[in-house]
Scaffold this motif. Structure first.
Motif, mmCIF file in Angstrom:
data_model
loop_
_atom_site.group_PDB
_atom_site.id
_atom_site.type_symbol
_atom_site.label_atom_id
_atom_site.label_comp_id
_atom_site.label_asym_id
_atom_site.label_seq_id
_atom_site.Cartn_x
_atom_site.Cartn_y
_atom_site.Cartn_z
ATOM 1 N N ILE A 68 0.853 -1.201 0.000
ATOM 2 C CA ILE A 68 0.000 0.000 0.000
ATOM 3 C C ILE A 68 0.880 1.238 0.000
ATOM 4 O O ILE A 68 1.820 1.340 0.794
ATOM 5 N N THR A 69 0.559 2.188 -0.872
ATOM 6 C CA THR A 69 1.201 3.491 -0.823
ATOM 7 C C THR A 69 0.188 4.552 -1.216
ATOM 8 O O THR A 69 -0.958 4.253 -1.544
ATOM 9 N N GLY A 70 0.614 5.819 -1.187
ATOM 10 C CA GLY A 70 -0.269 6.933 -1.507
ATOM 11 C C GLY A 70 0.125 8.147 -0.687
ATOM 12 O O GLY A 70 0.862 8.044 0.294
ATOM 13 N N SER A 71 -0.370 9.300 -1.088
ATOM 14 C CA SER A 71 -0.042 10.527 -0.360
ATOM 15 C C SER A 71 -0.757 10.601 0.977
ATOM 16 O O SER A 71 -0.256 11.200 1.925
ATOM 17 N N ALA A 72 -1.942 10.036 1.059
ATOM 18 C CA ALA A 72 -2.713 10.019 2.302
ATOM 19 C C ALA A 72 -3.524 8.738 2.343
ATOM 20 O O ALA A 72 -3.843 8.144 1.312
ATOM 21 N N GLY A 73 -3.842 8.291 3.556
ATOM 22 C CA GLY A 73 -4.689 7.112 3.715
ATOM 23 C C GLY A 73 -3.963 5.781 3.784
ATOM 24 O O GLY A 73 -4.603 4.732 3.920
ATOM 25 N N LYS A 74 -2.620 5.800 3.703
ATOM 26 C CA LYS A 74 -1.877 4.533 3.732
ATOM 27 C C LYS A 74 -2.131 3.760 5.017
ATOM 28 O O LYS A 74 -2.456 2.574 5.003
ATOM 29 N N THR A 75 -1.939 4.443 6.134
ATOM 30 C CA THR A 75 -2.065 3.761 7.421
ATOM 31 C C THR A 75 -3.505 3.354 7.680
ATOM 32 O O THR A 75 -3.770 2.255 8.200
ATOM 33 N N ALA A 76 -4.454 4.205 7.316
ATOM 34 C CA ALA A 76 -5.864 3.848 7.491
ATOM 35 C C ALA A 76 -6.196 2.590 6.699
ATOM 36 O O ALA A 76 -6.842 1.667 7.224
ATOM 37 N N CYS A 77 -5.763 2.532 5.434
ATOM 38 C CA CYS A 77 -6.030 1.343 4.617
ATOM 39 C C CYS A 77 -5.313 0.114 5.163
ATOM 40 O O CYS A 77 -5.867 -0.993 5.152
ATOM 41 N N LYS A 78 -4.101 0.312 5.637
ATOM 42 C CA LYS A 78 -3.380 -0.818 6.246
ATOM 43 C C LYS A 78 -4.161 -1.382 7.424
ATOM 44 O O LYS A 78 -4.316 -2.603 7.569
ATOM 45 N N ASN A 79 -4.668 -0.488 8.268
ATOM 46 C CA ASN A 79 -5.427 -0.934 9.442
ATOM 47 C C ASN A 79 -6.754 -1.577 9.060
ATOM 48 O O ASN A 79 -7.170 -2.573 9.658
ATOM 49 N N ILE A 80 -7.430 -0.997 8.068
ATOM 50 C CA ILE A 80 -8.696 -1.573 7.623
ATOM 51 C C ILE A 80 -8.468 -2.960 7.038
ATOM 52 O O ILE A 80 -9.189 -3.917 7.351
ATOM 53 N N ASN B 58 -11.377 5.123 1.643
ATOM 54 C CA ASN B 58 -10.367 4.157 2.071
ATOM 55 C C ASN B 58 -10.995 2.780 2.251
ATOM 56 O O ASN B 58 -10.420 1.760 1.858
ATOM 57 N N ALA B 59 -12.189 2.752 2.845
ATOM 58 C CA ALA B 59 -12.873 1.481 3.058
ATOM 59 C C ALA B 59 -13.268 0.839 1.729
ATOM 60 O O ALA B 59 -13.148 -0.385 1.555
ATOM 61 N N VAL B 60 -13.730 1.648 0.772
ATOM 62 C CA VAL B 60 -14.101 1.113 -0.543
ATOM 63 C C VAL B 60 -12.878 0.502 -1.228
ATOM 64 O O VAL B 60 -12.959 -0.579 -1.830
ATOM 65 N N ALA B 61 -11.730 1.173 -1.118
ATOM 66 C CA ALA B 61 -10.495 0.640 -1.697
ATOM 67 C C ALA B 61 -10.172 -0.731 -1.101
ATOM 68 O O ALA B 61 -9.804 -1.668 -1.824
ATOM 69 N N CYS B 62 -10.324 -0.843 0.201
ATOM 70 C CA CYS B 62 -9.993 -2.105 0.868
ATOM 71 C C CYS B 62 -10.985 -3.207 0.519
ATOM 72 O O CYS B 62 -10.605 -4.376 0.383
ATOM 73 N N VAL B 63 -12.238 -2.845 0.358
ATOM 74 C CA VAL B 63 -13.231 -3.837 -0.062
ATOM 75 C C VAL B 63 -12.911 -4.328 -1.466
ATOM 76 O O VAL B 63 -12.985 -5.535 -1.749
ATOM 77 N N ALA B 64 -12.542 -3.412 -2.365
ATOM 78 C CA ALA B 64 -12.168 -3.826 -3.717
ATOM 79 C C ALA B 64 -11.012 -4.822 -3.678
ATOM 80 O O ALA B 64 -11.034 -5.858 -4.355
ATOM 81 N N LEU B 65 -10.005 -4.522 -2.863
ATOM 82 C CA LEU B 65 -8.860 -5.427 -2.755
ATOM 83 C C LEU B 65 -9.285 -6.786 -2.199
ATOM 84 O O LEU B 65 -8.886 -7.836 -2.721
ATOM 85 N N CYS B 66 -10.110 -6.772 -1.157
ATOM 86 C CA CYS B 66 -10.527 -8.034 -0.541
ATOM 87 C C CYS B 66 -11.394 -8.868 -1.483
ATOM 88 O O CYS B 66 -11.285 -10.100 -1.508
ATOM 89 N N GLY C 44 -15.113 10.698 8.853
ATOM 90 C CA GLY C 44 -14.751 11.393 7.634
ATOM 91 C C GLY C 44 -15.036 10.658 6.343
ATOM 92 O O GLY C 44 -14.935 9.435 6.259
ATOM 93 N N GLU C 45 -15.374 11.467 5.322
ATOM 94 C CA GLU C 45 -15.637 10.923 3.996
ATOM 95 C C GLU C 45 -14.387 10.290 3.404
ATOM 96 O O GLU C 45 -14.468 9.329 2.622
ATOM 97 N N HIS C 46 -13.206 10.837 3.756
ATOM 98 C CA HIS C 46 -11.962 10.266 3.221
ATOM 99 C C HIS C 46 -11.758 8.830 3.691
ATOM 100 O O HIS C 46 -11.174 8.016 2.975
ATOM 101 N N ASN C 47 -12.272 8.486 4.875
ATOM 102 C CA ASN C 47 -12.160 7.105 5.330
ATOM 103 C C ASN C 47 -13.183 6.198 4.661
ATOM 104 O O ASN C 47 -12.986 4.979 4.614
ATOM 105 N N ILE C 48 -14.250 6.778 4.135
ATOM 106 C CA ILE C 48 -15.204 5.978 3.364
ATOM 107 C C ILE C 48 -14.543 5.456 2.102
ATOM 108 O O ILE C 48 -14.624 4.266 1.781
#
Length: 478
Positions: free
Chosen positions: A106-118, A294-302, A288-292
């Motif tokens: 996982i990489t990106g300018s923002a949301g890396k750690t949130a996505c890692k945790n999700i 992030n969650a969609v990204a993680c669902v796509a990956l899963c 936050g909407e930004h975490n929404i």
């Protein structure tokens, strides 16, 4: 560390001589204070301390050997290399060779750690997951994380940070992920990258590193999506791209029916890639909407991995926010304090400003004063355009209805200038964290909604601790 590795194996991996007795290696570390029996101690030379001065400490703690750039008189087996940092990466790559589980990057300018945790929360519903601890995502942290991989780990979720061109390619060469997720690209670390375009190319190196059958999880809302997609498809099948979006129905996964809540959000995820009837109803305990997204990204990956919907729902519901990452501080009884002091760049600043403004609107009693205060420290590593970017964030705070902006640091005046130029009435520069704490302790701030944010170097977490400190003087907590 994978089992059965000896000092002699590591010496061969780094093409360096072993001097002293061979021994089994159970782990690798760089801090003699945390050395454990059977550990290989890597004597890094930093700006403040030199690991070579601590070999005796490592030996007393039970280290089986040391990796050094200069042979030491200590009676400890030593592998002498030309560069300990590069050799640490080589040892991590060797451990990765021995690991047979799946690796996600996982990489990106923002949301890396949130996505890692999700992702860790979701995937741990079914698998034994090894995820990056804290912010160990750079040229030292990632090798150390890879060196913690053991046979019991089914999956590794690895966060990759970058501050200059080539960083992601370097880290990906060590980690060799089979699935890659880039959250987004924005104005972060411009002092090292020089431009957002260079940032995007660097982040895209994660997709370049994937094997022929690798899966690339891409943000369709990002302005660099088309470039990443076209580059990926030059060498791999387009079927390997799984896209996500906040609300673009052309993406493989997108949201519908978003409802922001005081303690998170409720929304539905739909898909154009799965059956037309497929939908996932989500209750996410992150603000936050930004975490929404992030969650969609993680669902796509899963879903690219075929994970069951029930496990995804359970994992999303179980996510907990990390300290100092847009966290409501229950122990701060004087203020409605939102602590987002862990780090900052312009995009994450705007996301936090919008989130807290929306939360106050949800919770506000119309009969009560609507004090909404932004308290900012500097955003680091923004290069020549730093002053302008700080002004833009200040202007955004005014546009979102913040009644006051308090700032500290080299760019405090830029924040205030932008705030006041856009109609903000109460901008103020403080000369220290302590001064900010004294200001916010005033009676006029009682029940105010306060957002606290800045880059890690700004030390805004210290302000959060001061504001959350109980009157009794007990330990602070957010």
């Amino acid at each position: 560390m994978m089992p059965g590795v000896e000092l002699s194996d590591i010496a061969r991996a780094v093409d360096a001589p072993l001097r002293g007795k061979n021994a089994l290696v159970t782990s690798v570390g760089i801090d003699s204070r945390h050395c454990k029996p059977g550990q290989l101690f890597v004597a890094l030379q930093g700006q403040q301390v030199d690991g070579h001065d601590y070999l005796e400490d490592a030996k007393r703690a039970g280290a089986c050997g040391a990796m050094v750039e200069r042979a030491q008189t200590c009676a400890l087996a030593q592998i002498e290399v030309s560069n300990c940092e590069r050799s640490l990466a080589s040892v991590a790559s060797f451990n990765r060779d021995l690991y047979t589980g799946k690796v996600l990057g996982i990489t990106g300018s923002a949301g890396k750690t949130a996505c890692k945790n999700i992702l860790a929360s979701i995937l741990s519903q079914r698998y034994v997951v090894h995820a990056t601890r804290g912010n160990l995502n750079n040229e030292l942290g990632l090798p150390l994380t890879v060196l913690e991989l053991e046979p019991r780990h089914d999956l590794a979720v690895l966060e990759m940070g970058a501050a200059k061109p080539g960083d992601i390619a370097y880290l990906a060469k060590i980690a060799r992920p089979e699935i890659g997720l880039v959250t987004n690209v924005s104005e972060a670390h411009l002092g090292g990258f020089g431009s957002v375009e260079t940032t995007a190319k660097t982040k895209g190196e994660l997709f370049d590193s994937l094997p022929e059958n690798g899966i690339a999880v891409m943000n369709r809302d990002d302005r660099f999506f088309d470039a990443w997609y076209q580059r990926f498809c030059q060498r791999r099948s387009a079927d390997g791209v799984w896209s996500f979006s906040l609300c673009d129905a052309q993406a493989d996964f997108f949201t519908d029916s978003i409802q922001l809540l005081p303690n998170g959000s409720r929304f539905t995820i739909k898909s154009t890639r799965l059956a037309s009837s497929w939908r996932l109803d989500v209750l996410l305990p992150l603000l936050g909407e930004h975490n929404i997204i992030n969650a969609v990204a993680c669902v796509a990956l899963c879903k690219s991995m075929g994970l069951d919907d029930t496990l995804i729902e359970q994992g999303l519901a179980a996510v907990t926010p990390e300290s100092h990452r847009l966290q409501y501080c229950e122990s701060c009884t004087h203020l409605h304090l939102y602590d987002d002091s862990y780090n900052a760049n312009p995009a994450s600043m705007l996301a936090a400003l919008e989130t807290v403004a929306n939360l106050q609107a949800l919770q506000r009693n119309d009969a009560a004063p609507a004090e909404r205060v932004a308290v900012f420290g500097d955003m680091a590593e923004l290069g020549d355009g730093a002053a302008q970017l700080h002004q833009e964030v200040g202007a955004a705070a005014a546009a979102l209805g913040y009644t006051q902006l308090l700032a500290v640091g080299d760019f405090a005046e830029s924040y205030v200038a932008g705030f006041e130029a856009n109609g903000g009435k109460r901008g103020e520069v403080a000369d220290s964290i302590e001064a900010l704490a004294n200001i916010l302790g005033g009676a006029e701030y009682a029940a105010a909604t306060v957002l606290l944010k800045g880059s890690r170097a700004a030390g805004m977490d210290k302000l959060a601790e001061l504001l959350c400190r109980p009157v009794s003087g007990g330990p602070a907590s957010c």
